[in-house]
Motif scaffolding. Structure first.
Motif, short mmCIF file in Angstrom:
data_model
loop_
_atom_site.label_atom_id
_atom_site.label_comp_id
_atom_site.label_asym_id
_atom_site.label_seq_id
_atom_site.Cartn_x
_atom_site.Cartn_y
_atom_site.Cartn_z
N GLN A 378 0.81 -1.16 -0.04
CA GLN A 378 0.07 -0.01 0.03
C GLN A 378 0.84 1.32 -0.09
O GLN A 378 0.57 2.25 -0.70
N PHE A 379 1.91 1.20 0.78
CA PHE A 379 2.80 2.49 0.73
C PHE A 379 3.27 2.63 -0.66
O PHE A 379 3.55 3.83 -1.23
N GLN A 380 3.91 1.68 -1.22
CA GLN A 380 4.52 1.69 -2.57
C GLN A 380 3.41 2.08 -3.60
O GLN A 380 3.51 3.09 -4.49
N LEU A 381 2.07 1.89 -3.41
CA LEU A 381 1.15 2.40 -4.32
C LEU A 381 0.86 3.78 -4.29
O LEU A 381 0.40 4.68 -4.89
N LEU A 382 0.93 4.26 -2.84
CA LEU A 382 0.63 5.63 -2.47
C LEU A 382 1.63 6.47 -3.29
O LEU A 382 1.50 7.56 -3.47
N LEU A 383 2.94 6.00 -2.90
CA LEU A 383 3.92 6.74 -3.72
C LEU A 383 3.69 6.93 -5.09
O LEU A 383 4.03 7.92 -5.61
N GLN A 384 3.43 5.77 -5.55
CA GLN A 384 3.07 5.84 -7.23
C GLN A 384 2.05 6.89 -7.45
O GLN A 384 2.03 7.83 -8.48
N ALA A 385 0.86 7.02 -6.73
CA ALA A 385 0.19 7.63 -7.07
C ALA A 385 0.37 9.45 -6.96
O ALA A 385 -0.17 9.94 -7.81
N PHE A 386 1.19 9.53 -6.11
CA PHE A 386 1.53 11.17 -5.79
C PHE A 386 2.54 11.52 -7.12
O PHE A 386 2.85 12.57 -7.08
N LYS A 387 2.83 10.54 -7.81
CA LYS A 387 3.60 11.10 -9.05
C LYS A 387 2.84 11.40 -10.13
O LYS A 387 3.34 11.87 -11.17
N GLU A 388 1.44 11.26 -10.11
CA GLU A 388 0.30 11.53 -11.10
C GLU A 388 0.03 13.19 -11.00
O GLU A 388 -0.37 13.42 -9.87
N PRO A 389 0.30 13.79 -12.09
CA PRO A 389 -0.04 15.21 -12.00
C PRO A 389 -1.42 15.42 -11.57
O PRO A 389 -1.94 16.36 -10.77
N SER A 390 -2.41 14.40 -12.10
CA SER A 390 -3.84 14.51 -11.67
C SER A 390 -4.04 14.27 -10.19
O SER A 390 -5.10 14.69 -9.72
N LEU A 569 -6.39 38.91 3.34
CA LEU A 569 -6.36 39.18 1.43
C LEU A 569 -5.30 37.71 1.33
O LEU A 569 -5.41 37.52 0.03
N SER A 570 -4.49 37.39 2.16
CA SER A 570 -3.84 36.10 1.59
C SER A 570 -4.52 34.83 1.31
O SER A 570 -4.00 34.21 0.39
N SER A 571 -5.85 34.76 1.78
CA SER A 571 -6.67 33.83 1.26
C SER A 571 -7.18 33.92 0.00
O SER A 571 -7.58 32.78 -0.51
N LEU A 572 -6.79 34.89 -1.00
CA LEU A 572 -7.24 35.08 -2.17
C LEU A 572 -6.31 34.50 -3.25
O LEU A 572 -6.54 33.87 -4.09
N TYR A 573 -5.07 34.22 -2.69
CA TYR A 573 -3.89 33.76 -3.60
C TYR A 573 -4.14 32.31 -4.18
O TYR A 573 -3.57 32.16 -5.44
N PRO A 574 -4.53 31.45 -3.40
CA PRO A 574 -4.73 30.27 -4.03
C PRO A 574 -5.66 30.02 -5.16
O PRO A 574 -5.56 29.30 -5.76
N LEU A 575 -6.52 31.05 -5.35
CA LEU A 575 -7.28 31.26 -6.45
C LEU A 575 -6.62 31.23 -7.73
O LEU A 575 -7.13 30.73 -8.64
N VAL A 576 -5.22 31.79 -7.68
CA VAL A 576 -4.38 31.69 -8.87
C VAL A 576 -4.26 30.31 -9.21
O VAL A 576 -4.05 30.09 -10.59
N PHE A 577 -4.34 29.14 -8.57
CA PHE A 577 -3.80 27.78 -8.80
C PHE A 577 -5.09 27.11 -8.91
O PHE A 577 -5.23 25.91 -8.79
N LEU A 578 -6.25 27.72 -8.96
CA LEU A 578 -7.74 26.88 -9.29
C LEU A 578 -7.71 26.08 -10.32
O LEU A 578 -8.43 24.97 -10.13
N GLY A 579 -6.99 26.46 -11.34
CA GLY A 579 -7.14 25.28 -12.62
C GLY A 579 -6.40 24.06 -12.21
O GLY A 579 -6.52 23.27 -13.07
N TRP A 580 -5.55 23.98 -11.09
CA TRP A 580 -5.16 22.47 -10.77
C TRP A 580 -6.20 21.60 -10.52
O TRP A 580 -5.78 20.41 -10.39
#
Length: 600
Positions: A378-390, A569-580
């Motif tokens: 399971q640990f190996q599968l978890l690491l593999q999953a985090f390599k996916e950009p999605s 105001l700092s709570s607004l900056y994550p919106l720049v990355f909303l496309g992720w």
């Protein structure tokens, strides 16, 4: 104070339970169990409970085979009491005896739960209050554990005033320690691995609950009784080096005890979740009762949380913070004691050199090598999953969203030291915001389930910015010029932020559920919830650093307005990355299954 702030990890857990229970009440959601901590709902919604992070959550819809076995029978009664029950239908002869929820005419059965049929008051209690589950000793024990988890909030304000008034810590130090105390919740998957794969004295659940209860009781008693005089320096000149060293040692011991107490709550939370998942899996043939168990657990935790919310402040009006800790120490001890009622068979590991080894009837034989191999896989599968950009892109977005700085610690000092608000009032604020959270969950379920996750996050963030900045009116006392009393302003501001906080937070739970690849749903979801907690800790620590840098202290609030503006105001900056999150956040909760299929 931004929409992502939910007031701590305990509330985070309760809100997640709240979400699951509201769905059961509003949408007839019915839960099944899959491997680990993954739950499924017939109504196609994602629900979770933070085991902070080992989480119970509902995701994919029930399979057609399950639907065919569960017809919905509607009872023709008045409008207020109309109710639908999921009852197993078309079960072949002989199947009923093997069902975990087989009924008999006496309202009794062999197993963990049942639907009584004895009529009268007892049937009413079982069907309406216990949601169709027989109140066996184990069920009472499970409910008690969750009640205690909510009721431990009784010492939350006591902890704040202990650090503030008795140990004389400033707002920056207070904020830094608040984040530090959350650290045990960031490694909760580790607790899950330990309780699943490393039994203590032959038990995976019972022994860990006893351990958590005893250590938790000890930590609360140590704080409540001032470490039994171990660090007292009454005979020493208060201005001497020895007195200063004793005071420093007491602060360190207090922090260590509080950290230990936080860890024991996290451990018992994971173990209790594991018990519920296991029992729900056994109840998979009757999903209505499985869902009932989920609601019972949530209800017990919420009742404990609501009761402790007000009394956490009112008790401080008549006793000191340490006295409240002494009272609270009885609760983890109750968990350790009632754990003996958990129905669990002893686990044995067969000896490879003993041909005569036999497993007793009251034990379960476990292959230690298979357990270790499964954990490693399971640990190996978890690491593999985090390599996916999605997957890693939405995870990084979650981190950015949760890690924006907060000014909560400084605002607490301002409200108590400048505005003169006492513990009793703060307890009332906690109670009202807990009820507001319930309203927020209900509002999301009723009106926002079909709205795309991206749109919800965008608009709640935009709307929350002026709400966060509205605290500048309180800081400058301009609210008084507008005829708004300080207390009324605090109530209204906290209620509005809490409701918007639920609107933003619940879609993130759906987002996290969609990121879980098949086969590692439990460990992945637990890891994501640990990411939630770690991100919040980062935000708290950044807020503490800003507080110290701007010179905001327990008596100097000149730069508090600037601190609040930066945090808002700092709570607004994550919106720049909303496309992720385009792949998993372009649709609403009701469309989760189709989206999950595409992602998987």
């Amino acid at each position: 104070m931004m929409v992502k702030q939910l007031g701590g990890v305990i509330q985070f857990s309760s809100i997640a339970w709240l979400y699951a229970a509201i769905t059961l009440l509003v949408d007839d959601g019915t839960f099944h169990s899959a491997d680990g901590y993954m739950m499924q709902s017939r109504s196609n919604f994602s629900h979770m409970r933070q085991s902070s992070s080992t989480i119970l959550f509902a995701g994919a819809p029930t399979s057609p085979s399950k639907r065919e076995r569960n017809e919905v029978v509607t009872l023709e009664v008045n409008d207020e009491d109309a109710e639908a029950f999921a009852i197993p239908m078309n079960i072949e002869e002989g199947d009923m005896d093997s069902s975990p929820f087989a009924l008999d005419l006496n309202g009794d059965k062999d197993g963990k739960f049942s639907k009584g049929n004895d009529g009268g008051f007892s049937q009413f209690v079982q069907e309406k209050i216990m949601l169709g589950i027989t109140p066996t000793p184990e069920i009472i024990a499970i409910m008690t554990i969750y009640f205690v988890q909510g009721a431990l909030g009784l010492a939350r304000l006591a902890q704040t005033f202990l650090l503030k008034d008795e140990l004389h810590l400033g707002p920056a130090e207070m904020s830094a320690l608040s984040g530090f105390f959350v650290l045990p919740w960031t490694v909760k998957p580790l607790y899950g691995f330990l309780s699943d794969g490393v039994p203590l004295f032959g038990y995976r659940r019972r022994s860990y609950l006893i351990l958590a209860g005893l250590l938790g009781c000890l930590s609360y008693l140590a704080v409540g009784n001032n470490f039994f005089g171990f660090f007292d320096t009454a005979a020493v000149d208060p201005s001497s080096v020895a007195a200063a060293a004793g005071a420093s040692a007491k602060i360190k011991a207090t922090v260590a005890a509080l950290l230990l107490g936080s860890g024991t709550v996290a451990l018992s939370d994971v173990v209790a979740d594991g018990i519920v998942v296991q029992r729900t899996r056994e109840a998979s043939d009757d999903p209505s009762l499985a869902g009932g168990l989920q609601s019972l657990c949530w209800g017990s935790s919420s009742i404990g949380g609501l009761l402790s919310a007000y009394f956490s402040g009112s008790l401080l009006e008549v006793m000191g913070p340490r006295d409240v800790f002494t009272i609270t120490a009885a609760m983890p001890l109750l968990v350790g004691s009632i754990a003996l009622l958990i129905d669990e068979k002893k686990i044995t590991f067969p000896s490879l050199n003993d041909d005569d080894y036999k497993t007793r009837e009251d034990t379960v034989e476990i292959d230690e090598l298979n357990v270790t191999s499964n954990m490693k896989n399971q640990f190996q599968l978890l690491l593999q999953a985090f390599k996916e950009p999605s997957i890693w892109k939405p995870c990084l977005f979650i981190f950015l969203w949760q890690s924006t700085p907060t000014s909560d610690g400084a605002m607490l000092y301002f409200m108590t030291n400048d505005l003169g608000m006492g513990p009793e009032f703060l307890g009332r604020v906690r109670l009202v915001t807990a009820i507001a959270a319930l309203v927020g969950v209900w509002g999301y379920q009723q009106f926002l389930r079909r709205v795309a996750i991206k749109d919800i996050l965008f608009w709640t963030t935009i709307a929350s910015a002026p709400l966060g900045l509205s605290q500048l009116l309180l800081i400058s006392h301009a609210n008084r010029s507008l005829g708004i009393p300080d207390e009324a302003f605090v109530f209204g501001d906290d209620v509005a932020l809490t409701v918007f906080g639920e609107f933003a937070f619940l879609p993130l739970l759906v987002l996290a559920a969609r990121l879980c690849p098949p086969g590692i749903e439990a460990v992945m979801f637990g890891t994501l919830m640990s990411l939630f907690n770690f991100s919040g800790t980062v935000g708290t620590e950044v807020g503490a650093a800003l507080t110290k840098y701007l010179g905001v202290t327990e008596s100097n609030f000149e730069k508090l307005g600037l601190l609040t503006t930066i945090c808002s105001l700092s709570s607004l900056y994550p919106l720049v990355f909303l496309g992720w999150i385009d792949d998993v956040g372009a649709t609403g909760e009701d469309d989760e299954f189709s989206v999950e299929s595409d992602v998987a």
